[in-house]
Scaffold this active site. Sequence first.
Site, mmCIF file in Angstrom:
data_model
loop_
_atom_site.group_PDB
_atom_site.id
_atom_site.type_symbol
_atom_site.label_atom_id
_atom_site.label_comp_id
_atom_site.label_asym_id
_atom_site.label_seq_id
_atom_site.Cartn_x
_atom_site.Cartn_y
_atom_site.Cartn_z
ATOM 1 N N LYS A 37 0.812 -1.222 0.000
ATOM 2 C CA LYS A 37 0.000 0.000 0.000
ATOM 3 C C LYS A 37 0.840 1.265 0.000
ATOM 4 O O LYS A 37 0.438 2.285 -0.552
ATOM 5 C CB LYS A 37 -1.001 0.001 1.172
ATOM 6 C CG LYS A 37 -2.088 -1.042 0.967
ATOM 7 C CD LYS A 37 -3.377 -0.769 1.707
ATOM 8 C CE LYS A 37 -4.442 -1.759 1.240
ATOM 9 N NZ LYS A 37 -5.682 -1.711 1.985
ATOM 10 N N LYS B 89 -5.320 -9.958 -6.484
ATOM 11 C CA LYS B 89 -6.522 -10.121 -5.666
ATOM 12 C C LYS B 89 -7.641 -9.211 -6.170
ATOM 13 O O LYS B 89 -7.372 -8.067 -6.556
ATOM 14 C CB LYS B 89 -6.150 -9.737 -4.225
ATOM 15 C CG LYS B 89 -7.207 -10.023 -3.196
ATOM 16 C CD LYS B 89 -6.784 -9.549 -1.808
ATOM 17 C CE LYS B 89 -7.284 -8.158 -1.518
ATOM 18 N NZ LYS B 89 -7.544 -7.845 -0.124
ATOM 19 N N LYS C 99 -11.545 -4.014 -3.452
ATOM 20 C CA LYS C 99 -12.484 -2.903 -3.615
ATOM 21 C C LYS C 99 -11.781 -1.613 -4.007
ATOM 22 O O LYS C 99 -12.405 -0.719 -4.563
ATOM 23 C CB LYS C 99 -13.397 -2.728 -2.403
ATOM 24 C CG LYS C 99 -12.768 -2.597 -1.054
ATOM 25 C CD LYS C 99 -13.860 -2.306 -0.026
ATOM 26 C CE LYS C 99 -13.790 -3.160 1.212
ATOM 27 N NZ LYS C 99 -12.606 -2.920 2.042
HETATM 28 P P1 ATP Z 1 -8.986 -2.729 0.076
HETATM 29 O O1 ATP Z 1 -8.918 -2.798 -1.415
HETATM 30 O O2 ATP Z 1 -9.622 -1.484 0.611
HETATM 31 O O3 ATP Z 1 -7.714 -3.136 0.765
HETATM 32 P P2 ATP Z 1 -10.221 -5.302 0.161
HETATM 33 O O4 ATP Z 1 -11.233 -5.470 -0.910
HETATM 34 O O5 ATP Z 1 -8.905 -5.962 -0.024
HETATM 35 O O6 ATP Z 1 -10.046 -3.785 0.493
HETATM 36 P P3 ATP Z 1 -10.626 -5.652 2.984
HETATM 37 O O7 ATP Z 1 -11.503 -4.639 3.607
HETATM 38 O O8 ATP Z 1 -9.148 -5.523 3.182
HETATM 39 O O9 ATP Z 1 -10.941 -5.805 1.452
HETATM 40 O O10 ATP Z 1 -11.049 -7.084 3.446
HETATM 41 C C1 ATP Z 1 -12.241 -7.466 4.089
HETATM 42 C C2 ATP Z 1 -12.275 -8.958 4.222
HETATM 43 O O11 ATP Z 1 -12.493 -9.520 2.930
HETATM 44 C C3 ATP Z 1 -10.988 -9.590 4.739
HETATM 45 O O12 ATP Z 1 -11.293 -10.680 5.588
HETATM 46 C C4 ATP Z 1 -10.286 -10.044 3.490
HETATM 47 O O13 ATP Z 1 -9.403 -11.098 3.734
HETATM 48 C C5 ATP Z 1 -11.470 -10.467 2.642
HETATM 49 N N1 ATP Z 1 -11.157 -10.314 1.217
HETATM 50 C C6 ATP Z 1 -10.935 -9.161 0.570
HETATM 51 N N2 ATP Z 1 -10.695 -9.373 -0.735
HETATM 52 C C7 ATP Z 1 -10.762 -10.724 -0.898
HETATM 53 C C8 ATP Z 1 -10.598 -11.578 -2.030
HETATM 54 N N3 ATP Z 1 -10.326 -11.095 -3.222
HETATM 55 N N4 ATP Z 1 -10.738 -12.911 -1.846
HETATM 56 C C9 ATP Z 1 -11.037 -13.406 -0.639
HETATM 57 N N5 ATP Z 1 -11.200 -12.654 0.466
HETATM 58 C C10 ATP Z 1 -11.070 -11.334 0.359
#
Ligand code: ATP
Length: 326
Positions: free
Chosen positions: A111, A192, A195
């Site tokens: 990040k 991955k 969002k």
């Molecule tokens: P950001 O992009 O803001 O970092 P993010 O989409 O990666 O957000 P988080 O808020 O960090 O999401 O994660 C919320 C939950 O969703 C966590 O438990 C994370 O492990 C899970 N998660 C997020 N993205 C994935 C994915 N692509 N596959 C499986 N689990 C996910």
Amino acid sequence: MEKVLTGIQPSGALTLGNYIGAIKQMLKYQDMYESYIFIADMHAITIPQDPIKLRENIRSLLAIYLASGVDPKKNTIFLQSENIYHANVSWILECLTPYGELGRMTQFKDKKEKNANFSAGLLTYPVLMASDILLYDVDFVPVGKDQKQHVELARNIAERVNKKYGEIFKVPLPLIPHDGAKICDLVDPTRKMSKSSDNPKGVIYLLDDEKTIRKKIMSATTDSEMRVVYDMENKPGISNLINIYTSLSNLTIKDVEEKYKDSNYGTFKNDVADLVVSVLTPIQEKYYKLLESAELDKILDAGIEKTTSIAKEKYELLKEKVGLYR
Ligand code: ATP
Ligand code: LTN
């Protein structure tokens, strides 16, 4: 009864990755454990947020939890920033955590590359996460694979503090789902699905309409082989679609390979799209009804009342052990 705790940051519209990696686990564990679920709004501000959007995202995340089936009777649901003890405990834990340990966290390294002016909060983020977890003496922390390192850090912090000051914290275990531990981006399946991605074509948002969902899945990156076979290394695109399919159905990878052994990618993608639409449509219908409901505030009021008294007790114990009292 054993306890679980987990949270999601309201840092943008939720994705299918969040649903499969986080929310589906909540639905499973709410029937097995005493469950705490929160909105990690203080984690969201470790990267710049627009205040109006952030507030909307907080309410939206709560409505998504409920629309997906998170039951307020079975879970204690709360907003992290309303519980002042999370940040207070985090400060003490930060002072007990070596700087170097935080600099090594994979998410921090990723990040910080994205913003040259990254905040100090981005570095201390996992310590706040440790305090979220350790305040409630939980046994398990359900998270996606990407957050496992942070839960391990929370374990290390708990062990170190217990060793130095006596038993204060329970040392929790991460719970990582087998299938769908990591749902990948549809355009770049080596990344991955996230969002905060800059290309929405690779991301299925939970509130995308049916047409958009179908379009994104039909255009997902695959390969030229035309075999529906799971091979994450050589066929990441098709393997990701298989992961999505198995996570949302009762089928195993083997079942899916067998079912589609004579099909082309178009047929398979079409079925993946049907399945995703059939899961998301009812959630969306409930979501739009809930969003304006006063029920949401009542749920957070009940959650903050319960968690404040638990967290206060742990904070007082920690302060006393560290010598912060007169
Ligand atoms: P950001 O992009 O803001 O970092 P993010 O989409 O990666 O957000 P988080 O808020 O960090 O999401 O994660 C919320 C939950 O969703 C966590 O438990 C994370 O492990 C899970 N998660 C997020 N993205 C994935 C994915 N692509 N596959 C499986 N689990 C996910
Ligand atoms: N960092 C997590 C959200 C989060 C969390 C937690 C998850 C904050 N505190 C405590 C589990 C337990 C994320 O980005 N997914």
